[in-house]
Motif scaffolding. Structure first.
Motif: not given
Length: 308
Positions: A128-130, A229-235
């Protein structure tokens, strides 16, 4: 056919993990490349149920709910579910005496499994970035590790005859470990004193207890997986960092030498055999990771399948 057999084995490995205190089914899901698929599938199941009853979606819609259910990756989910159920039943029967008669050796094996499995989320952080781990990431991961190290050091409780509400609540909390690597549902049950009661209910086919536990599991899983799921998508990065830390902290529960109250002891007894089993656990995980890569099954491909 190969894919079906592979998914049966994946499910069986996850089911076995859920029987063992200190080992998380979510950890195994990460190792075998099923994690994102399961998160998406469970979240979509919750969405389908909400569409069916109209919770947060306006009005009930059988058509929308049916469409969501049909879109789930059933070719993956069905063999995984079968493998998990069979392994849970068989594992409860055969692993329980092994854990009681050879606790040091069994913990050594699982210590190696989880230690090697830390590579998976740690490597996902790098993707994942960075990129490479930063000081901030290490600090967050350390906090998560210290928290679970403390949690797994609490002495076990004992509830011989829990009332229905306690069963439901315990199941709702413990089932979250199915999708949260590093946190063991069995270990949580052991901590609150309901592990032996639950294992006995499975072995004795106590369907009343199992039904209550299943209801609590559905409620807990449905509530928690949507957030995850939201955390994995946005954080994604910070979530994976925390997962890595939780897995590292969970190793305390699997230290081979400890008392019944979870006080850690220095190595003693048949140390060479313990080290051999520890190494075997590491080799097993490395083998699983290499097999996944050999078969061309990656987390990204699984995620893409879940979206179709």
């Amino acid at each position: 056919m190969l894919s079906t057999v592979t998914n049966l084995v994946r499910g069986a490995l996850m089911g076995i993990a859920e029987v063992i205190p200190g080992v998380s089914g979510g950890t195994v899901a990460l190792i075998v490349g099923l994690y994102q698929t399961l998160i998406n599938a469970i979240a979509n199941m919750v969405l389908a149920l909400r569409q069916l009853v109209g919770i947060g979606t306006g009005k009930p819609s059988v058509r929308a709910s049916a469409a969501t259910f049909r879109a789930l990756p059933w070719r993956t989910l069905i063999p995984v579910a079968i493998g998990m159920v069979v392994a849970l039943v068989v594992g409860a029967r055969f692993l329980e005496p092994l854990l009681e008669e050879h606790p040091v050796r069994m913990r050594a094996l699982f210590f190696g499994l989880v230690l090697a499995g830390v590579y998976v989320p740690a490597h996902m952080v790098i993707r994942t970035s960075p990129g490479a781990w930063r000081v901030k990431d290490l600090a967050i991961g350390a906090v998560a590790a210290v928290f679970l190290f403390w949690l797994t050091g609490l002495p076990p409780g004992n509830i011989a005859d829990p009332n229905p509400l306690v069963i439901v609540l315990a199941a709702a909390v413990a089932i979250c470990a199915l999708v949260l690597p590093g946190v063991s549902g069995s270990f949580l049950l052991l901590s609150i004193g309901m592990y032996e009661t639950t294992i006995s209910a499975v072995n004795e086919r106590d369907f009343g207890y199992i039904a209550l536990f299943g209801f609590g599991a559905v409620v807990g899983l449905g509530s928690f997986v949507t957030l995850l799921r939201w955390l994995l998508a946005h954080r994604a990065r910070v979530t994976l960092v925390i997962i890595t830390g939780l897995m590292v902290g969970s190793l305390r529960a699997l230290w081979p030498w400890q008392t019944d109250d979870r006080d850690l002891l220095a190595p003693a007894g048949d140390v060479p055999m313990v080290l051999l089993l520890f190494a075997a656990g590491i080799v097993a995980v490395v083998g699983l990771i290499l097999i996944e890569r050999r078969l061309g099954i990656s987390e990204e491909e699984e995620a893409e399948t879940a979206k179709q």
